[in-house]
Write a protein that holds these residues in place. Structure first.
Motif, PDB file in Angstrom:
ATOM      1  N   GLU A   1      45.085  26.145  47.213  1.00  0.00           N
ATOM      2  CA  GLU A   1      45.001  27.194  46.209  1.00  0.00           C
ATOM      3  C   GLU A   1      44.121  26.717  45.059  1.00  0.00           C
ATOM      4  O   GLU A   1      44.287  25.604  44.555  1.00  0.00           O
ATOM      5  CB  GLU A   1      46.382  27.561  45.671  1.00  0.00           C
ATOM      6  CG  GLU A   1      46.316  28.684  44.676  1.00  0.00           C
ATOM      7  CD  GLU A   1      47.661  29.276  44.333  1.00  0.00           C
ATOM      8  OE1 GLU A   1      47.680  30.269  43.610  1.00  0.00           O
ATOM      9  OE2 GLU A   1      48.699  28.744  44.793  1.00  0.00           O
ATOM     10  N   LEU A   2      43.184  27.554  44.664  1.00  0.00           N
ATOM     11  CA  LEU A   2      42.316  27.266  43.528  1.00  0.00           C
ATOM     12  C   LEU A   2      42.705  28.162  42.374  1.00  0.00           C
ATOM     13  O   LEU A   2      42.965  29.355  42.556  1.00  0.00           O
ATOM     14  CB  LEU A   2      40.856  27.508  43.893  1.00  0.00           C
ATOM     15  CG  LEU A   2      40.308  26.676  45.035  1.00  0.00           C
ATOM     16  CD1 LEU A   2      38.855  27.024  45.287  1.00  0.00           C
ATOM     17  CD2 LEU A   2      40.446  25.203  44.741  1.00  0.00           C
ATOM     18  N   LEU A   3      42.742  27.577  41.183  1.00  0.00           N
ATOM     19  CA  LEU A   3      43.018  28.322  39.960  1.00  0.00           C
ATOM     20  C   LEU A   3      41.813  28.172  39.046  1.00  0.00           C
ATOM     21  O   LEU A   3      41.294  27.063  38.870  1.00  0.00           O
ATOM     22  CB  LEU A   3      44.258  27.766  39.269  1.00  0.00           C
ATOM     23  CG  LEU A   3      45.548  27.738  40.099  1.00  0.00           C
ATOM     24  CD1 LEU A   3      46.660  27.044  39.321  1.00  0.00           C
ATOM     25  CD2 LEU A   3      45.953  29.140  40.499  1.00  0.00           C
ATOM     26  N   TYR A   4      41.384  29.283  38.466  1.00  0.00           N
ATOM     27  CA  TYR A   4      40.231  29.281  37.568  1.00  0.00           C
ATOM     28  C   TYR A   4      40.678  29.793  36.201  1.00  0.00           C
ATOM     29  O   TYR A   4      41.454  30.745  36.112  1.00  0.00           O
ATOM     30  CB  TYR A   4      39.130  30.197  38.102  1.00  0.00           C
ATOM     31  CG  TYR A   4      38.704  29.898  39.513  1.00  0.00           C
ATOM     32  CD1 TYR A   4      38.220  28.648  39.867  1.00  0.00           C
ATOM     33  CD2 TYR A   4      38.765  30.876  40.496  1.00  0.00           C
ATOM     34  CE1 TYR A   4      37.804  28.378  41.168  1.00  0.00           C
ATOM     35  CE2 TYR A   4      38.351  30.619  41.794  1.00  0.00           C
ATOM     36  CZ  TYR A   4      37.869  29.369  42.116  1.00  0.00           C
ATOM     37  OH  TYR A   4      37.467  29.110  43.395  1.00  0.00           O
TER      38      TYR A   4
ATOM     39  N   ARG B   1      36.873  31.661  35.395  1.00  0.00           N
ATOM     40  CA  ARG B   1      37.533  32.827  35.986  1.00  0.00           C
ATOM     41  C   ARG B   1      36.657  34.071  35.832  1.00  0.00           C
ATOM     42  O   ARG B   1      36.510  34.861  36.765  1.00  0.00           O
ATOM     43  CB  ARG B   1      38.898  33.048  35.337  1.00  0.00           C
ATOM     44  CG  ARG B   1      39.619  34.275  35.876  1.00  0.00           C
ATOM     45  CD  ARG B   1      40.940  34.559  35.169  1.00  0.00           C
ATOM     46  NE  ARG B   1      40.706  34.836  33.769  1.00  0.00           N
ATOM     47  CZ  ARG B   1      41.333  34.223  32.771  1.00  0.00           C
ATOM     48  NH1 ARG B   1      42.244  33.303  32.992  1.00  0.00           N
ATOM     49  NH2 ARG B   1      41.060  34.522  31.529  1.00  0.00           N
TER      50      ARG B   1
ATOM     51  N   GLY C   1      41.212  34.972  39.234  1.00  0.00           N
ATOM     52  CA  GLY C   1      41.898  33.847  38.612  1.00  0.00           C
ATOM     53  C   GLY C   1      42.381  32.813  39.607  1.00  0.00           C
ATOM     54  O   GLY C   1      42.654  31.674  39.241  1.00  0.00           O
ATOM     55  N   GLN C   2      42.487  33.228  40.875  1.00  0.00           N
ATOM     56  CA  GLN C   2      42.921  32.283  41.901  1.00  0.00           C
ATOM     57  C   GLN C   2      42.453  32.761  43.257  1.00  0.00           C
ATOM     58  O   GLN C   2      42.183  33.944  43.454  1.00  0.00           O
ATOM     59  CB  GLN C   2      44.427  32.102  41.899  1.00  0.00           C
ATOM     60  CG  GLN C   2      45.209  33.337  42.284  1.00  0.00           C
ATOM     61  CD  GLN C   2      46.700  33.098  42.173  1.00  0.00           C
ATOM     62  OE1 GLN C   2      47.173  32.403  41.280  1.00  0.00           O
ATOM     63  NE2 GLN C   2      47.454  33.679  43.089  1.00  0.00           N
ATOM     64  N   GLU C   3      42.356  31.831  44.186  1.00  0.00           N
ATOM     65  CA  GLU C   3      42.023  32.162  45.565  1.00  0.00           C
ATOM     66  C   GLU C   3      42.478  31.046  46.481  1.00  0.00           C
ATOM     67  O   GLU C   3      42.632  29.909  46.055  1.00  0.00           O
ATOM     68  CB  GLU C   3      40.535  32.453  45.738  1.00  0.00           C
ATOM     69  CG  GLU C   3      39.612  31.290  45.468  1.00  0.00           C
ATOM     70  CD  GLU C   3      38.139  31.647  45.661  1.00  0.00           C
ATOM     71  OE1 GLU C   3      37.809  32.493  46.503  1.00  0.00           O
ATOM     72  OE2 GLU C   3      37.307  31.042  44.963  1.00  0.00           O
ATOM     73  N   GLN C   4      42.727  31.405  47.715  1.00  0.00           N
ATOM     74  CA  GLN C   4      43.077  30.441  48.757  1.00  0.00           C
ATOM     75  C   GLN C   4      41.811  30.108  49.529  1.00  0.00           C
ATOM     76  O   GLN C   4      41.064  31.015  49.914  1.00  0.00           O
ATOM     77  CB  GLN C   4      44.103  31.045  49.725  1.00  0.00           C
ATOM     78  CG  GLN C   4      45.490  31.171  49.177  1.00  0.00           C
ATOM     79  CD  GLN C   4      46.202  29.844  49.047  1.00  0.00           C
ATOM     80  OE1 GLN C   4      46.791  29.567  48.021  1.00  0.00           O
ATOM     81  NE2 GLN C   4      46.157  29.024  50.053  1.00  0.00           N
TER      82      GLN C   4
ATOM     83  N   GLN D   1      48.370  19.845  39.219  1.00  0.00           N
ATOM     84  CA  GLN D   1      48.760  19.848  37.805  1.00  0.00           C
ATOM     85  C   GLN D   1      48.589  18.509  37.092  1.00  0.00           C
ATOM     86  O   GLN D   1      49.250  18.249  36.095  1.00  0.00           O
ATOM     87  CB  GLN D   1      50.187  20.380  37.656  1.00  0.00           C
ATOM     88  CG  GLN D   1      50.313  21.780  38.183  1.00  0.00           C
ATOM     89  CD  GLN D   1      51.667  22.392  37.964  1.00  0.00           C
ATOM     90  OE1 GLN D   1      52.512  21.848  37.259  1.00  0.00           O
ATOM     91  NE2 GLN D   1      51.897  23.540  38.563  1.00  0.00           N
TER      92      GLN D   1
ATOM     93  N   GLU E   1      46.871  22.296  45.227  1.00  0.00           N
ATOM     94  CA  GLU E   1      46.349  23.160  44.168  1.00  0.00           C
ATOM     95  C   GLU E   1      45.283  22.404  43.387  1.00  0.00           C
ATOM     96  O   GLU E   1      45.478  21.248  43.013  1.00  0.00           O
ATOM     97  CB  GLU E   1      47.484  23.551  43.232  1.00  0.00           C
ATOM     98  CG  GLU E   1      47.063  24.362  42.033  1.00  0.00           C
ATOM     99  CD  GLU E   1      48.216  24.565  41.078  1.00  0.00           C
ATOM    100  OE1 GLU E   1      49.000  25.498  41.299  1.00  0.00           O
ATOM    101  OE2 GLU E   1      48.334  23.766  40.121  1.00  0.00           O
TER     102      GLU E   1
ATOM    103  N   ALA F   1      42.820  23.151  39.994  1.00  0.00           N
ATOM    104  CA  ALA F   1      42.460  24.023  38.879  1.00  0.00           C
ATOM    105  C   ALA F   1      41.117  23.579  38.325  1.00  0.00           C
ATOM    106  O   ALA F   1      40.867  22.377  38.183  1.00  0.00           O
ATOM    107  CB  ALA F   1      43.523  23.961  37.792  1.00  0.00           C
TER     108      ALA F   1
END
Length: 83
Positions: A2-5, A10, A16-19, A59, A73, A75
């Protein structure tokens, strides 16, 4: 994975996120950024200058040269400043 931007990353990517399931050749966060830049014009804009990015794996803040090693994950965001 999972990517978080966040912030302008973003906005450029458009979500804001994508797999994603990166290819095996993607071993580090920097490799991931390079691969992501090929996914769309928005990704290319967001990841055109990796020096402007910061990252966290599961995180925890990490340098872009950090191996992904099975990260769940990642970010990606601009540098954070305090006030």
């Amino acid at each position: 994975m999972e990517l978080l931007y966040f912030a302008w990353v973003r906005e450029a990517v458009g979500v804001g996120q994508e797999q994603v399931d990166p290819p095996e050749a993607v071993e580090t966060v920097a490799d991931l950024v390079g691969w992501l830049a090929t996914r769309s014009p928005g990704h290319a804009a967001a990841f055109a200058d990796p020096a402007r990015l910061r990252a966290a794996i599961d995180q925890r803040f990490v340098p872009l040269a950090t191996p992904l090693n099975g990260a769940k994950e990642v970010a990606l965001f601009p540098p954070v400043t305090g006030g």
